[in-house]
Write a protein that holds these residues in place. Structure first.
Motif, PDB file in Angstrom:
ATOM      1  N   ARG A 191       0.839  -1.206   0.000  1.00 14.22           N
ATOM      2  CA  ARG A 191       0.000   0.000   0.000  1.00 14.22           C
ATOM      3  C   ARG A 191       0.875   1.257   0.000  1.00 14.22           C
ATOM      4  N   THR A 192       0.326   2.309  -0.553  1.00 11.57           N
ATOM      5  CA  THR A 192       1.115   3.539  -0.673  1.00 11.57           C
ATOM      6  C   THR A 192       0.591   4.666   0.218  1.00 11.57           C
ATOM      7  N   GLU A 193      -0.548   4.418   0.897  1.00 12.50           N
ATOM      8  CA  GLU A 193      -1.101   5.487   1.728  1.00 12.50           C
ATOM      9  C   GLU A 193      -0.109   5.899   2.815  1.00 12.50           C
ATOM     10  N   ARG A 194      -0.203   7.130   3.224  1.00 15.46           N
ATOM     11  CA  ARG A 194       0.636   7.604   4.321  1.00 15.46           C
ATOM     12  C   ARG A 194       0.028   7.161   5.648  1.00 15.46           C
ATOM     13  N   ILE A 195       0.818   6.391   6.406  1.00 12.82           N
ATOM     14  CA  ILE A 195       0.381   5.864   7.703  1.00 12.82           C
ATOM     15  C   ILE A 195       1.420   6.296   8.729  1.00 12.82           C
ATOM     16  N   ASP A 196       0.965   6.828   9.856  1.00 14.96           N
ATOM     17  CA  ASP A 196       1.904   7.286  10.884  1.00 14.96           C
ATOM     18  C   ASP A 196       1.579   6.645  12.221  1.00 14.96           C
ATOM     19  N   LEU A 197       2.608   6.486  13.024  1.00 20.81           N
ATOM     20  CA  LEU A 197       2.473   5.930  14.378  1.00 20.81           C
ATOM     21  C   LEU A 197       2.725   7.045  15.376  1.00 20.81           C
ATOM     22  N   LEU A 198       1.759   7.266  16.272  1.00 29.29           N
ATOM     23  CA  LEU A 198       1.891   8.310  17.295  1.00 29.29           C
ATOM     24  C   LEU A 198       2.615   7.722  18.511  1.00 29.29           C
ATOM     25  N   GLY A 199       3.634   8.420  18.982  1.00 29.35           N
ATOM     26  CA  GLY A 199       4.248   8.031  20.236  1.00 29.35           C
ATOM     27  C   GLY A 199       5.740   8.346  20.234  1.00 29.35           C
ATOM     28  N   PRO A 200       6.318   8.584  21.381  1.00 34.08           N
ATOM     29  CA  PRO A 200       5.603   8.755  22.637  1.00 34.08           C
ATOM     30  C   PRO A 200       4.987  10.153  22.743  1.00 34.08           C
ATOM     31  N   LEU A 201       4.088  10.300  23.719  1.00 31.41           N
ATOM     32  CA  LEU A 201       3.498  11.600  24.070  1.00 31.41           C
ATOM     33  C   LEU A 201       3.780  11.810  25.551  1.00 31.41           C
ATOM     34  N   ALA A 202       4.376  12.921  25.883  1.00 32.59           N
ATOM     35  CA  ALA A 202       4.688  13.186  27.289  1.00 32.59           C
ATOM     36  C   ALA A 202       4.487  14.661  27.602  1.00 32.59           C
ATOM     37  N   VAL A 203       3.930  14.905  28.785  1.00 33.66           N
ATOM     38  CA  VAL A 203       3.766  16.273  29.277  1.00 33.66           C
ATOM     39  C   VAL A 203       4.410  16.320  30.669  1.00 33.66           C
ATOM     40  N   ALA A 204       5.137  17.396  30.961  1.00 30.67           N
ATOM     41  CA  ALA A 204       5.802  17.524  32.264  1.00 30.67           C
ATOM     42  C   ALA A 204       4.770  17.363  33.378  1.00 30.67           C
ATOM     43  N   PRO A 205       5.072  16.542  34.412  1.00 28.88           N
ATOM     44  CA  PRO A 205       4.064  16.271  35.445  1.00 28.88           C
ATOM     45  C   PRO A 205       3.418  17.534  36.026  1.00 28.88           C
ATOM     46  N   ALA A 206       4.185  18.583  36.242  1.00 28.68           N
ATOM     47  CA  ALA A 206       3.617  19.796  36.853  1.00 28.68           C
ATOM     48  C   ALA A 206       2.690  20.546  35.909  1.00 28.68           C
ATOM     49  N   ARG A 207       2.704  20.174  34.635  1.00 26.26           N
ATOM     50  CA  ARG A 207       1.899  20.887  33.630  1.00 26.26           C
ATOM     51  C   ARG A 207       0.776  20.024  33.053  1.00 26.26           C
ATOM     52  N   GLN A 208       0.578  18.840  33.626  1.00 21.90           N
ATOM     53  CA  GLN A 208      -0.447  17.956  33.049  1.00 21.90           C
ATOM     54  C   GLN A 208      -1.857  18.457  33.355  1.00 21.90           C
ATOM     55  N   ARG A 209      -2.806  17.987  32.589  1.00 22.47           N
ATOM     56  CA  ARG A 209      -4.247  18.290  32.720  1.00 22.47           C
ATOM     57  C   ARG A 209      -4.565  19.755  32.459  1.00 22.47           C
ATOM     58  N   ARG A 210      -3.774  20.371  31.564  1.00 24.24           N
ATOM     59  CA  ARG A 210      -4.072  21.757  31.161  1.00 24.24           C
ATOM     60  C   ARG A 210      -4.206  21.865  29.656  1.00 24.24           C
ATOM     61  N   GLY A 211      -4.384  20.737  29.021  1.00 18.66           N
ATOM     62  CA  GLY A 211      -4.620  20.786  27.580  1.00 18.66           C
ATOM     63  C   GLY A 211      -3.373  20.724  26.720  1.00 18.66           C
ATOM     64  N   LEU A 235      -1.891   5.634  13.856  1.00 20.83           N
ATOM     65  CA  LEU A 235      -2.095   4.561  14.836  1.00 20.83           C
ATOM     66  C   LEU A 235      -1.465   4.946  16.157  1.00 20.83           C
ATOM     67  N   VAL A 236      -1.974   4.337  17.227  1.00 24.66           N
ATOM     68  CA  VAL A 236      -1.387   4.576  18.552  1.00 24.66           C
ATOM     69  C   VAL A 236      -1.595   3.346  19.422  1.00 24.66           C
ATOM     70  N   ALA A 237      -0.636   3.103  20.309  1.00 23.08           N
ATOM     71  CA  ALA A 237      -0.845   2.131  21.391  1.00 23.08           C
ATOM     72  C   ALA A 237      -0.827   2.957  22.668  1.00 23.08           C
ATOM     73  N   GLY A 238      -1.994   3.233  23.214  1.00 27.50           N
ATOM     74  CA  GLY A 238      -2.037   4.130  24.366  1.00 27.50           C
ATOM     75  C   GLY A 238      -3.343   3.994  25.122  1.00 27.50           C
ATOM     76  N   ASP A 239      -3.538   4.922  26.064  1.00 27.32           N
ATOM     77  CA  ASP A 239      -4.737   4.854  26.896  1.00 27.32           C
ATOM     78  C   ASP A 239      -5.989   5.068  26.038  1.00 27.32           C
ATOM     79  N   PRO A 240      -6.895   4.065  26.010  1.00 27.80           N
ATOM     80  CA  PRO A 240      -8.054   4.168  25.101  1.00 27.80           C
ATOM     81  C   PRO A 240      -8.918   5.390  25.385  1.00 27.80           C
ATOM     82  N   ALA A 241      -9.139   5.700  26.669  1.00 29.90           N
ATOM     83  CA  ALA A 241     -10.020   6.827  26.996  1.00 29.90           C
ATOM     84  C   ALA A 241      -9.394   8.151  26.551  1.00 29.90           C
ATOM     85  N   TYR A 242      -8.081   8.249  26.722  1.00 29.97           N
ATOM     86  CA  TYR A 242      -7.424   9.504  26.343  1.00 29.97           C
ATOM     87  C   TYR A 242      -7.498   9.721  24.832  1.00 29.97           C
TER      88      TYR A 242
END
Ligand SMILES: CC(C)(COP(=O)(O)OP(=O)(O)OC[C@H]1O[C@@H](n2cnc3c(N)ncnc32)[C@H](O)[C@@H]1OP(=O)(O)O)[C@@H](O)C(=O)NCCC(=O)NCCS
Length: 181
Positions: free
Chosen positions: A76-96, A118-125
């Motif tokens: 296949r020739t479609e563009r496919i990307d894998l997301l990861g990792p994703l990290a936010v500094a602990p003191a700055r989390q939950r602010r979008g 694609l992603v392998a991560g928290d389903p709810a997030y």
């Protein structure tokens, strides 16, 4: 000139640079104390065109990072990307900041002709960005049972025939521990 993302409550999203590595080497262990993602992060930041690596800057400080790696499916020739990792500094989390990084990355990939992320991560997030369980494209290594619901994808339009098969990832992702820590 480098493309700059929109401001989000004083947060600037921009592509990472080699000089960001020192800050990324602090950010990732703080966000993921039980995982050693630094070899992957170093490779991602140095990878060039097949990786979209975005950082979030707040008050002059690097407070978040996300990477999207270009992958493929045999035949296949479609563009496919894998997301990861994703990290936010602990003191700055939950602010979008995580949402701003993922949203900006998806916007850029869509504009760049992407088909599926694609992603392998928290389903709810990831559900909040439209990621749904992915069953046709399978990861390069079997995921542990507790992660299976976290293998998800978001498409940017109808893909006909549907993409199906093993996700072909570049060597920097061919580390079994990344898929079963
Ligand atoms: C997961 C993470 C990237 C989210 O970034 P963030 O900037 O905190 O997230 P946002 O502000 O965009 O979204 C916040 C929402 O995400 C959810 N959320 C935050 N962290 C979460 C987590 N670890 N798991 C599941 N949901 C989470 C919460 O529902 C939160 O909403 P609420 O505050 O209304 O309850 C960040 O918390 C982080 O770096 N965690 C440690 C590393 C990690 O687990 N990364 C997952 C990548 S696969």
């Amino acid at each position: 000139m480098e493309e700059r993302g929109p401001m989000n409550d004083g947060i600037e999203i921009r592509e990472s640079r080699r000089e960001d590595l020192a800050a990324l080497e602090v950010l990732h262990p703080a966000a993921f104390p039980d995982e050693d993602l630094l070899p992957l992060v170093r490779d991602l930041v140095g990878a060039g065109g097949d990786v979209l690596s975005l950082v979030a800057i707040a008050d002059g400080e690097l407070v978040g990072h996300v990477a999207f790696t270009r992958c493929g499916v045999a035949g296949r020739t479609e563009r496919i990307d894998l997301l990861g990792p994703l990290a936010v500094a602990p003191a700055r989390q939950r602010r979008g900041i995580g949402a701003a990084l993922v949203g900006e990355g998806l916007r850029r990939l869509k504009d760049d002709g992407g088909s599926l992320v694609l992603v392998a991560g928290d389903p709810a997030y990831y559900a909040r960005f439209g990621f749904v369980p992915e069953e046709r494209v399978v990861p390069p290594y079997p995921l542990p049972e507790e992660w299976r619901g976290g293998w998800r994808s978001v498409g940017f339009g109808e893909i006909e025939p549907p993409l199906e098969g093993v996700l072909e990832v570049p060597p920097l992702w061919m580390r079994p521990a990344l898929w079963a820590p």
